[in-house]
Design a protein around this motif. Sequence first.
Motif, PDB file in Angstrom:
ATOM      1  N   GLY A  62      -9.049  51.421   4.050  1.00 36.22           N
ATOM      2  CA  GLY A  62      -7.860  50.653   4.039  1.00 36.22           C
ATOM      3  C   GLY A  62      -7.358  49.422   5.007  1.00 36.22           C
ATOM      4  O   GLY A  62      -6.242  48.751   5.363  1.00 36.22           O
ATOM      5  N   THR A  63      -8.549  49.460   6.842  1.00 40.29           N
ATOM      6  CA  THR A  63      -7.753  49.336   7.871  1.00 40.29           C
ATOM      7  C   THR A  63      -8.954  48.199   7.948  1.00 40.29           C
ATOM      8  O   THR A  63      -9.648  47.224   8.684  1.00 40.29           O
ATOM      9  CB  THR A  63      -8.064  50.307   8.561  1.00 40.29           C
ATOM     10  N   GLY A  64     -10.096  47.312   7.074  1.00 40.19           N
ATOM     11  CA  GLY A  64     -10.708  46.743   7.333  1.00 40.19           C
ATOM     12  C   GLY A  64     -12.434  46.738   7.799  1.00 40.19           C
ATOM     13  O   GLY A  64     -13.324  46.235   8.281  1.00 40.19           O
ATOM     14  N   LYS A  65     -12.710  48.118   7.779  1.00 39.66           N
ATOM     15  CA  LYS A  65     -14.063  48.566   8.313  1.00 39.66           C
ATOM     16  C   LYS A  65     -15.516  47.332   7.529  1.00 39.66           C
ATOM     17  O   LYS A  65     -16.255  47.365   8.043  1.00 39.66           O
ATOM     18  CB  LYS A  65     -14.541  50.514   8.705  1.00 39.66           C
ATOM     19  N   THR A  66     -15.188  48.516   6.165  1.00 43.82           N
ATOM     20  CA  THR A  66     -16.019  47.765   5.435  1.00 43.82           C
ATOM     21  C   THR A  66     -16.569  45.822   5.528  1.00 43.82           C
ATOM     22  O   THR A  66     -17.490  45.465   5.869  1.00 43.82           O
ATOM     23  CB  THR A  66     -16.091  47.869   3.941  1.00 43.82           C
ATOM     24  N   VAL A 196     -31.941  59.809  20.002  1.00 49.24           N
ATOM     25  CA  VAL A 196     -32.187  57.920  19.821  1.00 49.24           C
ATOM     26  C   VAL A 196     -30.868  57.949  19.747  1.00 49.24           C
ATOM     27  O   VAL A 196     -30.824  56.802  19.379  1.00 49.24           O
ATOM     28  CB  VAL A 196     -33.271  58.159  18.819  1.00 49.24           C
ATOM     29  N   PHE A 197     -30.117  58.134  18.804  1.00 46.81           N
ATOM     30  CA  PHE A 197     -28.617  57.826  18.002  1.00 46.81           C
ATOM     31  C   PHE A 197     -27.077  57.986  19.374  1.00 46.81           C
ATOM     32  O   PHE A 197     -26.655  58.345  20.256  1.00 46.81           O
ATOM     33  CB  PHE A 197     -28.397  58.898  17.132  1.00 46.81           C
ATOM     34  N   HIS A 198     -27.136  56.673  20.165  1.00 49.30           N
ATOM     35  CA  HIS A 198     -25.745  56.890  20.829  1.00 49.30           C
ATOM     36  C   HIS A 198     -25.128  56.003  20.488  1.00 49.30           C
ATOM     37  O   HIS A 198     -25.114  54.459  21.172  1.00 49.30           O
ATOM     38  CB  HIS A 198     -26.988  56.104  23.026  1.00 49.30           C
ATOM     39  N   PRO A 199     -23.998  55.981  19.797  1.00 49.89           N
ATOM     40  CA  PRO A 199     -23.886  54.623  19.428  1.00 49.89           C
ATOM     41  C   PRO A 199     -22.443  54.326  19.698  1.00 49.89           C
ATOM     42  O   PRO A 199     -21.833  55.254  20.427  1.00 49.89           O
ATOM     43  CB  PRO A 199     -23.100  55.854  17.906  1.00 49.89           C
ATOM     44  N   THR A 200     -21.707  53.491  20.055  1.00 52.19           N
ATOM     45  CA  THR A 200     -21.029  53.001  20.110  1.00 52.19           C
ATOM     46  C   THR A 200     -19.482  53.745  18.887  1.00 52.19           C
ATOM     47  O   THR A 200     -19.630  53.044  18.473  1.00 52.19           O
ATOM     48  CB  THR A 200     -20.916  51.122  20.685  1.00 52.19           C
ATOM     49  N   GLU A 201     -18.868  53.915  19.803  1.00 58.37           N
ATOM     50  CA  GLU A 201     -17.347  53.900  18.479  1.00 58.37           C
ATOM     51  C   GLU A 201     -16.270  52.415  18.955  1.00 58.37           C
ATOM     52  O   GLU A 201     -15.982  52.456  19.565  1.00 58.37           O
ATOM     53  CB  GLU A 201     -16.620  55.358  19.364  1.00 58.37           C
ATOM     54  N   VAL A 202     -16.387  51.749  17.236  1.00 64.65           N
ATOM     55  CA  VAL A 202     -15.939  51.119  17.352  1.00 64.65           C
ATOM     56  C   VAL A 202     -14.212  51.758  16.399  1.00 64.65           C
ATOM     57  O   VAL A 202     -14.673  52.178  14.344  1.00 64.65           O
ATOM     58  CB  VAL A 202     -16.745  49.383  16.466  1.00 64.65           C
ATOM     59  N   THR A 203     -13.672  51.354  17.097  1.00 68.99           N
ATOM     60  CA  THR A 203     -12.234  52.252  15.946  1.00 68.99           C
ATOM     61  C   THR A 203     -11.199  50.361  15.489  1.00 68.99           C
ATOM     62  O   THR A 203     -10.981  49.552  15.795  1.00 68.99           O
ATOM     63  CB  THR A 203     -10.992  52.684  16.976  1.00 68.99           C
ATOM     64  N   PHE A 204     -10.793  51.776  14.321  1.00 61.50           N
ATOM     65  CA  PHE A 204     -10.211  50.422  13.525  1.00 61.50           C
ATOM     66  C   PHE A 204      -8.570  51.268  13.059  1.00 61.50           C
ATOM     67  O   PHE A 204      -8.583  52.193  12.317  1.00 61.50           O
ATOM     68  CB  PHE A 204     -10.453  50.040  12.248  1.00 61.50           C
ATOM     69  N   TRP A 205      -7.311  50.082  13.490  1.00 61.97           N
ATOM     70  CA  TRP A 205      -6.620  50.971  13.183  1.00 61.97           C
ATOM     71  C   TRP A 205      -5.316  50.609  12.525  1.00 61.97           C
ATOM     72  O   TRP A 205      -5.875  49.533  11.617  1.00 61.97           O
ATOM     73  CB  TRP A 205      -5.237  50.451  14.616  1.00 61.97           C
ATOM     74  N   PRO A 206      -4.702  51.375  11.688  1.00 59.64           N
ATOM     75  CA  PRO A 206      -3.879  50.452  11.044  1.00 59.64           C
ATOM     76  C   PRO A 206      -3.355  49.249  11.135  1.00 59.64           C
ATOM     77  O   PRO A 206      -2.815  49.159  12.148  1.00 59.64           O
ATOM     78  CB  PRO A 206      -2.290  51.371  10.433  1.00 59.64           C
ATOM     79  N   TYR A 207      -3.643  48.289  10.088  1.00 58.05           N
ATOM     80  CA  TYR A 207      -2.399  47.043  10.595  1.00 58.05           C
ATOM     81  C   TYR A 207      -1.129  47.487  10.022  1.00 58.05           C
ATOM     82  O   TYR A 207      -0.688  47.996   9.364  1.00 58.05           O
ATOM     83  CB  TYR A 207      -2.654  45.996   9.231  1.00 58.05           C
ATOM     84  N   THR A 208      -0.313  46.563  10.765  1.00 55.94           N
ATOM     85  CA  THR A 208       0.962  46.183  11.420  1.00 55.94           C
ATOM     86  C   THR A 208       1.378  45.783   9.634  1.00 55.94           C
ATOM     87  O   THR A 208       0.668  45.295   9.805  1.00 55.94           O
ATOM     88  CB  THR A 208       1.695  45.207  12.692  1.00 55.94           C
ATOM     89  N   LYS A 209       3.123  45.587   9.596  1.00 53.91           N
ATOM     90  CA  LYS A 209       3.311  45.015   8.647  1.00 53.91           C
ATOM     91  C   LYS A 209       3.610  43.340   8.759  1.00 53.91           C
ATOM     92  O   LYS A 209       3.106  42.969   7.883  1.00 53.91           O
ATOM     93  CB  LYS A 209       4.632  45.236   8.508  1.00 53.91           C
ATOM     94  N   THR A 210       3.801  43.220  10.689  1.00 52.43           N
ATOM     95  CA  THR A 210       2.817  41.871  10.470  1.00 52.43           C
ATOM     96  C   THR A 210       1.258  41.510   9.963  1.00 52.43           C
ATOM     97  O   THR A 210       1.569  40.777   9.306  1.00 52.43           O
ATOM     98  CB  THR A 210       3.781  41.372  11.479  1.00 52.43           C
TER      99      THR A 210
END
Length: 388
Positions: A62-66, A196-210
Motif C-alpha cells: 500500500g505504498t504505491g509501488k505497483t 548481469v543484474f545491477h539494479p537500482t534500489e528504489v524505496t517506497f516509504w509509507p505515506y504520512t497522514k497528510t
Amino acid sequence: MTHSSLLRSDQTLFRDPDVFEFTYLPDHLHHRDAQVRELAFLLRPALRGASTGSAVLRGPPGTGKTTTVRRVFREVREETRKIVPVYVNCRHDRTALAVYRSIFAQVCGCPAPSAGRYLDEIKQGIAARLHDENAALVVCLDDANYLIAAGTYNLLLYQLLRLYEKWDVRKAGVFAITSDLALNLYAEADPSVRSVFHPTEVTFWPYTKTEVREILTDRARQGLYPGVISKVLLDRIAQIAADEQDVRIGIDLLRGAVQRAERDGRRRVGPDDVTAAARVITAPSLRSRAVELSAGERALLSRIAERSREGREMTSGAVFEAAREYLPVGKTSYHEHLNHLAEIGIVDLVPRVGKGREVRLRYDAGDVAAACGVRTKPAKTRTEHEVS
C-alpha cells in the motif's frame, strides 16, 4: 429525517465507482515524484538506442509501488515505440511458461499461439517483434518473491537479461517489486544472474497522514458526488489508513463507508458508517499482526483489551499491576512487550501530563480479544451499591 434526504432506488452516491478499484490509475500520482524520476532515468537510455536499466522496488504494502510502475509504463506506451514495457503479476504467473506467455501477449498484442508449448518458440516470437520494432524490453515482475517460492526467480532473471545473447535484440531491463522488507532480491540472485543484474534500489516509504488525506480527497473528488462525505470523516479515514501504513485500506474504507450509506438510502456518510466499515476492513490486518506475537505478548494484549472494554484505568503502570496478577511478567519484559505492541501498530503509548504513558488500543477491544483467541467479558454494569 426528511424525505429529501433519502436516495431513490435508482440513485447513487458514486460519480465513478472505478476510482475506488485498486487497479485504477489516478490522473495525478501524489507524493511519488522522486520514484517516478528514478524509474524514468533508468528507461531514458533506451530512447537513444541503448538498453534500459534495472531496479528493485521495495516498500510495505500500500505504498504505491505497483501504481507508480503502471503509471510510468502507461506514459511510455503513449509517448514512444522504442520501449516495450511489460507488467507481470507474479502472484498469478509464477512458472517460466506463464511469465513468457504474459510477455508475449503484451509485446505482440495477441495471445501466445497454442502451438507455442516450448519456451524457445515463445521467446523467439518475442525477440522477433522487438527486433522488427528496434525496441527495448523492460519487464516488471510484481511480487517477485512469489517466483523465489516457485523456484523460477533465478531462471527467469537469467534468461530475460540474456535474451540479447541468442537473439539480435537489446539487453532487457527488469523492475522487480517486493513488499517483503526482510527480503533482498539482489542477494537472492545467483552469481551468474548478478553478473548481469545491477539494479537500482528504489524505496517506497509509507505515506504520512497528510499525504493519505490528499490522496483520499482526490479520489473522493473524482469518484463521489459533492457533499457525500465531510472533511472530518475523510480525516478520520486518513488517520486509520496512516496507522495501518497502507493507503489501500483508506481507499477501501472510503468506498465501504459510502456503500453502507447508500444501502440505507442516505445521501451523506455518517460516523457510524466509517466505524462499521473500519471493523470489517482492518480486522484482517489486526489478525495478521496478532499471529506474529509471542505467547507473552498475546496474553498481555488480551488483558489490555479486557481492561479497555471494562473502562478501567489504562496507564502503563495500572496495566502492569493488573497484568502481573495473571501473568508471570517482570517490569522489564512487560515494557518490552508493550513497546513491541506499539511498534507493530496495535496500541498507542500516549505521554501523560506529569509522568507515565496511557495505553490506547487502535482497534475495537472485542476485535483485539478475538484476534488473541479469547473473548472479552461483557462490560460490567455498576450496581446501585457500587455507585454509592
